[in-house]
Write an enzyme that holds these catalytic residues in place. Structure first.
Site, mmCIF file in Angstrom:
data_model
loop_
_atom_site.group_PDB
_atom_site.id
_atom_site.type_symbol
_atom_site.label_atom_id
_atom_site.label_comp_id
_atom_site.label_asym_id
_atom_site.label_seq_id
_atom_site.Cartn_x
_atom_site.Cartn_y
_atom_site.Cartn_z
ATOM 1 N N ASN A 255 2.600 -2.330 -0.995
ATOM 2 C CA ASN A 255 2.563 -2.400 0.474
ATOM 3 C C ASN A 255 1.246 -1.906 1.088
ATOM 4 O OD1 ASN A 255 3.024 0.310 0.109
ATOM 5 N ND2 ASN A 255 5.002 0.373 1.153
ATOM 6 N N HIS B 31 -0.910 3.617 3.046
ATOM 7 C CA HIS B 31 -0.083 4.798 3.296
ATOM 8 C C HIS B 31 -0.452 5.408 4.641
ATOM 9 C CE1 HIS B 31 1.692 8.809 2.886
ATOM 10 N NE2 HIS B 31 0.536 9.269 3.347
ATOM 11 N N PHE C 31 12.115 5.022 -8.770
ATOM 12 C CA PHE C 31 10.831 4.305 -8.775
ATOM 13 C C PHE C 31 9.614 5.247 -8.863
ATOM 14 C CE2 PHE C 31 12.102 4.871 -4.306
ATOM 15 C CZ PHE C 31 10.984 5.506 -3.782
ATOM 16 N N TYR D 178 3.258 12.689 -3.469
ATOM 17 C CA TYR D 178 4.577 12.058 -3.336
ATOM 18 C C TYR D 178 5.702 12.952 -3.861
ATOM 19 C CZ TYR D 178 2.697 7.468 -1.905
ATOM 20 O OH TYR D 178 2.099 6.438 -1.217
ATOM 21 N N GLU E 252 -1.634 16.509 3.933
ATOM 22 C CA GLU E 252 -2.211 15.469 3.084
ATOM 23 C C GLU E 252 -3.740 15.427 3.204
ATOM 24 O OE1 GLU E 252 0.050 11.967 4.185
ATOM 25 O OE2 GLU E 252 1.903 12.802 3.347
ATOM 26 N N LYS F 161 -4.151 1.629 -0.549
ATOM 27 C CA LYS F 161 -3.671 1.759 -1.924
ATOM 28 C C LYS F 161 -4.445 0.796 -2.832
ATOM 29 C CE LYS F 161 0.923 3.233 -0.337
ATOM 30 N NZ LYS F 161 2.387 2.915 -0.379
HETATM 31 P P1 IDP Z 1 6.250 4.921 3.479
HETATM 32 O O1 IDP Z 1 5.022 4.640 2.636
HETATM 33 O O2 IDP Z 1 6.564 3.775 4.410
HETATM 34 O O3 IDP Z 1 6.188 6.258 4.194
HETATM 35 P P2 IDP Z 1 8.123 6.182 1.616
HETATM 36 O O4 IDP Z 1 9.608 6.062 1.700
HETATM 37 O O5 IDP Z 1 7.489 7.482 1.975
HETATM 38 O O6 IDP Z 1 7.514 4.969 2.480
HETATM 39 O O7 IDP Z 1 7.723 5.787 0.125
HETATM 40 C C1 IDP Z 1 6.402 5.975 -0.317
HETATM 41 C C2 IDP Z 1 5.961 4.757 -1.104
HETATM 42 O O8 IDP Z 1 6.764 4.643 -2.279
HETATM 43 C C3 IDP Z 1 6.147 3.418 -0.378
HETATM 44 O O9 IDP Z 1 5.106 3.118 0.521
HETATM 45 C C4 IDP Z 1 6.177 2.464 -1.545
HETATM 46 O O10 IDP Z 1 4.865 2.195 -2.044
HETATM 47 C C5 IDP Z 1 6.934 3.274 -2.591
HETATM 48 N N1 IDP Z 1 8.381 2.966 -2.547
HETATM 49 C C6 IDP Z 1 9.289 3.417 -1.661
HETATM 50 N N2 IDP Z 1 10.506 2.919 -1.911
HETATM 51 C C7 IDP Z 1 10.368 2.123 -2.995
HETATM 52 C C8 IDP Z 1 11.271 1.307 -3.759
HETATM 53 O O11 IDP Z 1 12.471 1.208 -3.468
HETATM 54 N N3 IDP Z 1 10.727 0.635 -4.818
HETATM 55 C C9 IDP Z 1 9.425 0.713 -5.161
HETATM 56 N N4 IDP Z 1 8.543 1.459 -4.472
HETATM 57 C C10 IDP Z 1 8.995 2.158 -3.412
HETATM 58 MG MG MG Z 2 6.164 8.225 3.383
#
Ligand code: IDP
Ligand code: MG
Length: 160
Positions: free
Chosen positions: A123, A126, A68, A60, A137, A20
């Site tokens: 984080n 992905h 968010f 997404y 994807e 990212k």
């Molecule tokens: P993942 O990346 O671990 O699969 P997902 O639930 O698919 O997690 O969410 C996609 C991305 O959305 C996350 O990696 C993160 O960058 C963002 N995200 C998920 N939950 C939150 C939140 O509660 N606050 C802000 N960003 C979030």
């Molecule tokens: Mg995910």
């Protein structure tokens, strides 16, 4: 002992991994790619890419209704991302383990997020959550001709 589960784990799969914009800006590209290389997976596609809003929204789309979501789209389109397609036995679940759980504060030390990040909204990487989404994807982020079919010389030393 559940032989059908072992069989499922030994399926050759593809996963979409993306560094990212925060991972890119922080100079973590080499570090992150290196972890997948060292594990023994096969890189089939790799590019630096400025993601348009529409593509981020499509990628997404399952999170569309989350509060968010707008911030997430801004984040993913805020700078270049590194797009990768990786292939291997059980690569989808294994890559998720290497990456660590979504919130980096809960991610185990030794994982990418556990070692290199502190916040869910930053984080760094992905990874697809199922073989079906891996295919979906990769097709979304790569055009025809951008993926390489190749035979690793180390093949027999990595898998039986
Ligand atoms: P993942 O990346 O671990 O699969 P997902 O639930 O698919 O997690 O969410 C996609 C991305 O959305 C996350 O990696 C993160 O960058 C963002 N995200 C998920 N939950 C939150 C939140 O509660 N606050 C802000 N960003 C979030
Ligand atoms: Mg995910």
């Amino acid at each position: 002992f559940l032989p059908h589960l072992v069989a499922a784990m030994e399926e050759v799969e593809e996963t979409y991994i993306m560094i990212k914009p925060d991972g890119f800006q922080r100079g973590l590209v080499g570090e992150i790619i290196s972890r997948f290389e060292k594990k023994g997976f096969k890189l089939k596609g790799l590019k630096l890419f400025q993601c348009p809003k529409e593509l981020a929204q499509e990628h997404y789309k399952d999170l569309q209704s989350k509060p968010f979501f707008p911030k997430l789209i801004n984040y993913i389109t805020s700078g270049p991302v590194v797009c990768m397609a990786w292939e291997g036995i059980g690569v989808v679940a294994s890559a998720r383990k290497l990456i660590g759980v979504t919130n980096p504060l809960n991610a185990e030390p030794g994982t990418i997020r556990g070692d290199l990040a502190v916040q869910t909204g930053r984080n760094v990487v992905h990874g697809s959550d199922s073989p079906e989404n891996g295919k979906r994807e990769i097709a979304l982020w790569f055009k025809e001709g951008e993926l390489c079919e190749w035979t690793p010389l180390l093949g027999p030393w990595l898998t039986e």
